[in-house]
Structures are given as C-alpha cells and as structure tokens.
Motif scaffolding. Structure first.
Motif, PDB file in Angstrom:
ATOM      1  N   PRO A 170       0.829  -1.215   0.000  1.00 24.38           N
ATOM      2  CA  PRO A 170       0.000   0.000   0.000  1.00 24.38           C
ATOM      3  C   PRO A 170       0.858   1.258   0.000  1.00 24.38           C
ATOM      4  N   GLN A 171       0.351   2.304  -0.622  1.00 24.81           N
ATOM      5  CA  GLN A 171       1.115   3.539  -0.767  1.00 24.81           C
ATOM      6  C   GLN A 171       0.247   4.725  -0.419  1.00 24.81           C
ATOM      7  N   ILE A 172       0.792   5.639   0.406  1.00 22.64           N
ATOM      8  CA  ILE A 172       0.055   6.832   0.811  1.00 22.64           C
ATOM      9  C   ILE A 172       0.722   8.112   0.321  1.00 22.64           C
ATOM     10  N   VAL A 173       2.033   8.073   0.060  1.00 22.56           N
ATOM     11  CA  VAL A 173       2.774   9.242  -0.433  1.00 22.56           C
ATOM     12  C   VAL A 173       3.029   9.066  -1.920  1.00 22.56           C
ATOM     13  N   ALA A 174       2.488   9.980  -2.727  1.00 20.25           N
ATOM     14  CA  ALA A 174       2.665   9.900  -4.183  1.00 20.25           C
ATOM     15  C   ALA A 174       4.041  10.385  -4.607  1.00 20.25           C
ATOM     16  N   GLY A 175       4.640  11.283  -3.808  1.00 14.81           N
ATOM     17  CA  GLY A 175       5.961  11.806  -4.129  1.00 14.81           C
ATOM     18  C   GLY A 175       6.193  13.125  -3.428  1.00 14.81           C
ATOM     19  N   ALA A 176       7.287  13.799  -3.779  1.00 19.26           N
ATOM     20  CA  ALA A 176       7.639  15.077  -3.160  1.00 19.26           C
ATOM     21  C   ALA A 176       8.400  15.925  -4.165  1.00 19.26           C
ATOM     22  N   THR A 177       8.445  17.224  -3.912  1.00 21.59           N
ATOM     23  CA  THR A 177       9.227  18.112  -4.766  1.00 21.59           C
ATOM     24  C   THR A 177      10.697  18.011  -4.394  1.00 21.59           C
ATOM     25  N   ASP A 178      11.575  18.228  -5.373  1.00 19.77           N
ATOM     26  CA  ASP A 178      13.005  18.241  -5.089  1.00 19.77           C
ATOM     27  C   ASP A 178      13.456  19.661  -4.779  1.00 19.77           C
ATOM     28  N   ALA A 179      14.778  19.861  -4.668  1.00 19.82           N
ATOM     29  CA  ALA A 179      15.309  21.166  -4.288  1.00 19.82           C
ATOM     30  C   ALA A 179      14.959  22.257  -5.296  1.00 19.82           C
ATOM     31  N   SER A 180      14.749  21.879  -6.544  1.00 15.69           N
ATOM     32  CA  SER A 180      14.415  22.868  -7.574  1.00 15.69           C
ATOM     33  C   SER A 180      12.907  23.034  -7.759  1.00 15.69           C
ATOM     34  N   GLY A 181      12.121  22.328  -6.948  1.00 18.97           N
ATOM     35  CA  GLY A 181      10.675  22.478  -7.011  1.00 18.97           C
ATOM     36  C   GLY A 181       9.972  21.546  -7.971  1.00 18.97           C
ATOM     37  N   HIS A 182      10.706  20.615  -8.577  1.00 17.67           N
ATOM     38  CA  HIS A 182      10.091  19.672  -9.498  1.00 17.67           C
ATOM     39  C   HIS A 182       9.569  18.456  -8.735  1.00 17.67           C
ATOM     40  N   PHE A 183       8.418  17.958  -9.149  1.00 20.14           N
ATOM     41  CA  PHE A 183       7.815  16.808  -8.476  1.00 20.14           C
ATOM     42  C   PHE A 183       8.546  15.525  -8.854  1.00 20.14           C
ATOM     43  N   VAL A 184       8.873  14.743  -7.832  1.00 19.54           N
ATOM     44  CA  VAL A 184       9.548  13.460  -8.031  1.00 19.54           C
ATOM     45  C   VAL A 184       8.636  12.362  -7.486  1.00 19.54           C
ATOM     46  N   PRO A 185       8.096  11.499  -8.330  1.00 22.77           N
ATOM     47  CA  PRO A 185       7.173  10.457  -7.851  1.00 22.77           C
ATOM     48  C   PRO A 185       7.881   9.474  -6.923  1.00 22.77           C
ATOM     49  N   ALA A 186       7.123   8.946  -5.978  1.00 25.20           N
ATOM     50  CA  ALA A 186       7.647   7.898  -5.103  1.00 25.20           C
ATOM     51  C   ALA A 186       7.774   6.597  -5.882  1.00 25.20           C
ATOM     52  N   ALA A 187       8.673   5.745  -5.424  1.00 23.16           N
ATOM     53  CA  ALA A 187       8.833   4.446  -6.077  1.00 23.16           C
ATOM     54  C   ALA A 187       7.562   3.631  -5.879  1.00 23.16           C
ATOM     55  N   PRO A 188       7.150   2.861  -6.876  1.00 20.80           N
ATOM     56  CA  PRO A 188       5.942   2.039  -6.718  1.00 20.80           C
ATOM     57  C   PRO A 188       6.122   0.991  -5.647  1.00 20.80           C
ATOM     58  N   GLY A 189       5.006   0.538  -5.086  1.00 17.86           N
ATOM     59  CA  GLY A 189       5.060  -0.465  -4.034  1.00 17.86           C
ATOM     60  C   GLY A 189       5.566  -1.814  -4.529  1.00 17.86           C
ATOM     61  N   LYS A 190       6.201  -2.540  -3.648  1.00 16.20           N
ATOM     62  CA  LYS A 190       6.720  -3.872  -3.977  1.00 16.20           C
ATOM     63  C   LYS A 190       5.569  -4.817  -4.337  1.00 16.20           C
ATOM     64  N   GLN A 191       5.774  -5.613  -5.386  1.00 13.39           N
ATOM     65  CA  GLN A 191       4.739  -6.545  -5.844  1.00 13.39           C
ATOM     66  C   GLN A 191       5.134  -7.980  -5.500  1.00 13.39           C
ATOM     67  N   THR A 192       4.143  -8.750  -5.019  1.00 11.17           N
ATOM     68  CA  THR A 192       4.367 -10.147  -4.653  1.00 11.17           C
ATOM     69  C   THR A 192       3.166 -10.977  -5.089  1.00 11.17           C
ATOM     70  N   ARG A 193       3.411 -12.043  -5.821  1.00 11.10           N
ATOM     71  CA  ARG A 193       2.298 -12.929  -6.173  1.00 11.10           C
ATOM     72  C   ARG A 193       1.968 -13.805  -4.973  1.00 11.10           C
ATOM     73  N   VAL A 194       0.695 -13.782  -4.574  1.00 12.40           N
ATOM     74  CA  VAL A 194       0.238 -14.532  -3.409  1.00 12.40           C
ATOM     75  C   VAL A 194      -0.508 -15.789  -3.838  1.00 12.40           C
ATOM     76  N   VAL A 195      -1.435 -15.640  -4.788  1.00 16.92           N
ATOM     77  CA  VAL A 195      -2.180 -16.785  -5.328  1.00 16.92           C
ATOM     78  C   VAL A 195      -2.182 -16.673  -6.844  1.00 16.92           C
ATOM     79  N   SER A 196      -2.539 -17.756  -7.493  1.00 19.75           N
ATOM     80  CA  SER A 196      -2.580 -17.765  -8.956  1.00 19.75           C
ATOM     81  C   SER A 196      -3.723 -16.899  -9.466  1.00 19.75           C
ATOM     82  N   GLU A 197      -3.614 -16.494 -10.721  1.00 19.65           N
ATOM     83  CA  GLU A 197      -4.673 -15.698 -11.335  1.00 19.65           C
ATOM     84  C   GLU A 197      -5.973 -16.487 -11.404  1.00 19.65           C
TER      85      GLU A 197
END
Length: 577
Positions: free
Chosen positions: A433-460
């Motif tokens: 689960p992810q709650i923070v989409a990202g943050a601005t850097d020192a120059s004010g540009h938006f930097v997205p957060a890394a996507p959440g880790k994916q793990t297969r739990v059961v088959s499709e």
C-alpha cells in the motif's frame, strides 16, 4: 615649644602612596590591554553579537490533485521587555490592548508585563502579520516582532489523523507531518548580528548570514473529494448505528495507492490541542480487530490453491460443528443442507468454512495468512500502521484452529484487510500500500515515489474463482446484497465478528464490516468499511454494506469509471442445479 612635622617627609610619603596606587592601576591596565586584551575583546564581542535563527518555511502537504491539506504562511512572534514598563497603570492599559488583539486573557498578559525583573517575555507566536503591525504602531514600549511561520490546515478535519499536526517547536508530532518531517521541515538559517544595550541592531556593523533551506512539498495519494465522501458516509453511519467509531479505506486496485482513509470521529486539525487523544490515532491503520467473515477469502484461497476444493465442491452442512471442546455455529439456525463452496461463501457459512479449512490444515492456512500480510506491518509509509496479531499455528488452541478460518482468533487492521482484497482484485498480486505519491526536489520539481513492492500470493485462476464467489455474495441471495450498485458488477464480502474489548478484558459487542471491489470483471477500486461496537444492529451486511455502496458509487463517478457493460457469467450456486 610645639614642633611641626617635616613637610618634605609628608610630601614624600604621599608621593610614595600615590605611586603605589598608580602602579596598581598601571599593572591592571597592562594586564587588561596587553596580556588579557584578547579575552576582554572576545567578551565584548560576545556581549554585542547575537546569533539569530532564520526559520525555514515548511513544505505543504497536498492531495493527489495538488489541493492544499497543510500549508505554511508567514507570521510574527511578539515579545516585550517588561523592565522598560515600570508604571503599573501603563502596564494595565498595555495588557488590555494586547489581550484584545492577540485573543489572550488580560490576566495572562498582565502577568507577563509584571515580570519587570526580566528583559524578555514572549507574548505570542503564530501572530497574523496585520495584527502584529497594528500593535507595533500602537506605541507600546519595548515591543518586538520576529518573523516566523505558522501551520494552517485549510480542510479542517479532512483526513485529520492521517495528516497530523506540528507542535510549538515546528516538528511534526503525528501523522504525515511526523513521518515526513525531514522532507517537510527544511533547514533553518542563521544570522550573526551586533546589537546595542537596547537590543537594536548597530548600523554599519558586520553580519554573517546562512540562508535557510525551505522544506519540500509532499503529495499524498489521497483524493480530497473521495476522502470527503468517505468521511461523511462513515460518520453518518456511526451516528445512526450508535457505533463507537468507524473506518473507510478506498484503494486503487492496480497501484495499491490509498485514495481515501477516513475515520469517524475524525481529528479537527484546527483545534488539535483540545482534541481527545483517541481522535489523534489513525484508526484505519492502527486499530486492531478480529475481521470475522471477510477473512474467509483467505481460507478459500488456501483451499483452492491446494486443490482441496473448487467453487462447485458440495459440502453437507449442518448449522453447527464440534471443534474440540467448543460447538461452533452458523449465524442463523438451519437444517442440514447440501451447499456448494460458492454458496457457502455467498451465505457466509462458518460451518462450511471450517470444513474447507480442515481439508487444508492449519500449517497451510497459516502460511496463506502470512502471505496475505497478516502479522506484518504494511510498508508504504502509512502513519501508525500496526502488524495485527497472528499467533503461530503450532500455538493455536483446539477451537482456534477452526475459528481462525472465519476470522476469529486472529487480529488485523483495516489497512491489512483492504490489502487482502486488493490482492484478489489484482489477479492474486499483492502490492505494498502507498500513501505518499511523491515530493518536490530542491528545484521544485515533483519526483514520484517508487511504486510499491509486488508479490504474487495466489494464482490468477484462484483469484478469478474467488472473485466469482464474492460476486455471488453481493447477489440477491448473498449476505452483501445491500452493497449492490445498479449498472455495475460488484464483488465483496460481509463480516460480523465478536469484538474484543481490551479495557474490559473480554469480548463485548461486535465489529461489522464489508469489503469489496468494482467493477468485478475489471477491478479498479477496493472499498472497505468497518463499524466498531454498533448498538443499533450489528451485522456487516446491514450496517457496513450501505457505507460501501455510498462510497464506491461516489468514487467510481468521481474517477469516471464506466460500467463494463457485461453480465455476471452463469455459475452453479446451489447443489443439484
């Protein structure tokens, strides 16, 4: 005859005395200006030089669309030198003016002004610059204003316990304000200046300045509009049902980003100082409870993955079953009947679920619970997230080996349970689960957060089979029929569990819940609703399912998610069909 003393001797004695005294002064002067000159020079510099902190501006917190949830605005800190106001009558007049303008008590201001033995008394911080300007123009002696900042929460109680607040020292105390404090806070600057006895800066003197580094903005995955709808719906149902509290989570199936995380009652950030401590807890991530029947999807997943059952497997189901020294019952009495596993899930049969769990075995069921995230703290930076309670299967009591199958004897958070259904809806792949989409850097540009880790739990395949079973649970004969949304295919599950009260040290009341996703054949959103200790009714299908329907309906319209236009495929629900 009287003989007078010798004038010459008196003069000589006087000269010797004066020479001795002058030599002492000369020696002291040589010591001060020669030997110890650097020491006194440094002391003089220290006396007139002061280091001032230049506060950094704290970054904003916004929702996913850039709407402000927490902002920093310019303010003033007012202080006064009471030693400059010796007249009691003048002090009383000034105290009255200060109290009126600052919204403080007149007694408090008078007490500060009465400290004439001190040269500094802070009157107020976070003062509006216009108010400070009016007071400075009011000819109040020895009044000083220092530039600072104050934190504002324009949305009031919207996601209050999730966002959190900042204390007097400028540090985040709870919520995102605390977990993202290093990003938001920035770095204060420093300035060394020379001042005279009255505290005023000496013109034309040297100064050293290190500029502050302002904080960065943090963007959340929360959607302000969906958050508002979720808070309103659960707050209304908490009031209507007489529940102690309620929670709603809305999660994006494909990314596990949290679109809404609502609690009722919620923390009003405009008055957090007077709020009870219980309202400062992000219950959606921190409150631990026994999930009840919403947990049956994990038992179903374990049984399907092990090949022990299929959705069409028929069980001969009585309304009670003996498990060691306990007799466990279905929610409603019924004659023994033949049920498909799909029907058992739709009607939320505890007995049939225990039968399936016995085919799986405790070790496999425990492994599946662990794989879905039970007993582990979710990642993703959600403030206050707890791990819940999952005892090792080797320590399960006799009856617990049965009750865990339908969600009693194991404890989770709302966030963990929403994650379970995100995994099923996402074809069996769990995303952190992810709650923070990202943050601005020192120059004010938006930097997205890394996507959440994916793990297969059961088959499709297993995930799709469970989805068809959950779709039946929202059908006309299912316990979750009140969650159905016209025009959309919905999959979900009700939950009604006995509630453990830690304060009483025993079970007392119920936890009513519903969790599901839509569209069932192309899942986009998961919505979970939980009501704790309701007094007017207690079944999840009765109380929590309508909240799910309200929030999901609003969310899919807000996100412009169209119906798929397909119909649920025909499935065998009852044995013999």
């Amino acid at each position: 005859m009287l003989r007078l003393g010798s004038p010459r001797r008196r003069v000589n004695i006087g000269l010797i005395g004066m020479t001795f005294v002058l030599s002492i002064f000369a020696g002291r002067l040589i010591q001060m200006q020669g030997l110890d000159s650097k020491v006194y020079e440094a002391a003089a510099v220290d006396q007139r030089q002061h280091v001032e902190t230049i506060p950094a501006k704290r970054g904003s917190i916004t929702d996913a669309n850039g709407h402000d949830l927490a902002v920093t605005v310019e303010a003033r800190e007012l202080s006064i030198d009471p030693s400059k106001i010796t007249d009691a009558g003048v002090r009383a007049k000034i105290a009255k003016i200060l109290a009126q303008q600052l919204g403080k008590s007149e007694q408090d201001m008078a007490a500060k002004l009465a400290r004439t033995d001190t040269r500094y008394q802070r009157l107020a911080s976070d003062v509006d610059p216009l108010v400070a300007s009016r007071l400075l123009q009011a000819s109040i002696p020895a009044l000083n204003a220092k530039k600072t900042y104050r934190r504002l929460y324009p949305a009031g109680d919207l996601a209050g316990s999730l966002i959190g607040f900042v204390g007097d020292e400028g540090k985040g105390l709870i919520g995102i304000e605390r977990t993202s404090n290093k990003v938001l806070a920035g770095r204060d600057g420093r300035q060394r200046v020379e001042t005279g006895r009255d505290g005023q800066r000496i013109p034309m003197t040297s100064s050293q300045r290190t500029a502050p580094v302002n904080g960065q903005d943090v963007r959340l995955t929360i959607d302000r509009d969906v958050q508002w709808a979720a808070q309103k719906s659960v707050a209304d149902q908490v009031k209507k049902s007489g529940a102690d509290s309620g929670t709603v989570i809305v999660m994006d199936v494909r990314t596990a980003q949290i679109v809404a995380m609502a609690n009722a009652p919620e923390l009003d950030l405009g008055n957090w100082r007077s709020a009870p401590a219980s309202s400062q807890i992000n219950k959606a991530a921190a409150d631990v409870f026994e999930p009840g029947s919403t947990n049956k999807v994990i038992t179903a997943a374990a049984a399907l993955e092990a090949g022990m059952v299929t959705p069409d497997t028929v069980f001969e189901v009585p309304d009670r079953i003996k498990c060691y020294d306990q007799v466990l019952r279905d929610a409603h009495a019924h004659a023994a009947e033949s049920m498909t596993f799909r029907q058992a899930m739709a009607e939320s049969s505890n007995v049939a679920t225990v039968m399936a769990a016995r085919k799986v075995g405790s070790a496999r069921l425990y492994a599946m619970l662990k794989a879905f995230g039970f007993g582990s703290t979710p990642g993703g930076g959600v403030p206050g997230a707890e791990a819940g309670l999952l005892p090792d299967y080797r320590k399960w009591s006799g009856s617990q080996s049965c009750t865990v199958a339908y969600g009693q004897g194991v404890s989770v958070t709302a966030l963990q349970m929403a994650s379970v259904y995100q995994t099923i809806a996402n074809g069996g792949v769990k995303i952190e689960p992810q709650i923070v989409a990202g943050a601005t850097d020192a120059s004010g540009h938006f930097v997205p957060a890394a996507p959440g880790k994916q793990t297969r739990v059961v088959s499709e395949t297993t995930a799709k089979e469970i989805t068809t079973m959950l779709e039946s649970a929202v059908g006309e004969e299912g316990t979750g029929h009140l969650a159905a949304i016209p025009g959309y295919r919905v999959a979900g599950k009700t939950g009604t569990a006995n509630r453990y009260d830690a304060g009483l040290g025993r079970y007392d009341g119920y936890t009513a819940s519903f969790v599901g996703f839509a569209p069932a054949d192309d899942p986009r959103l998961v919505v979970l609703s939980v009501l704790q200790n309701p007094k007017n009714g207690h079944f999840g299908g009765q109380l929590a399912a309508p909240v799910f329907k309200d929030v999901m309906t609003f969310a899919i319209k807000s996100k412009k998610i169209p119906p798929t236009g397909s119909s649920a495929p025909p499935v065998r629900t009852r044995a013999g069909e």
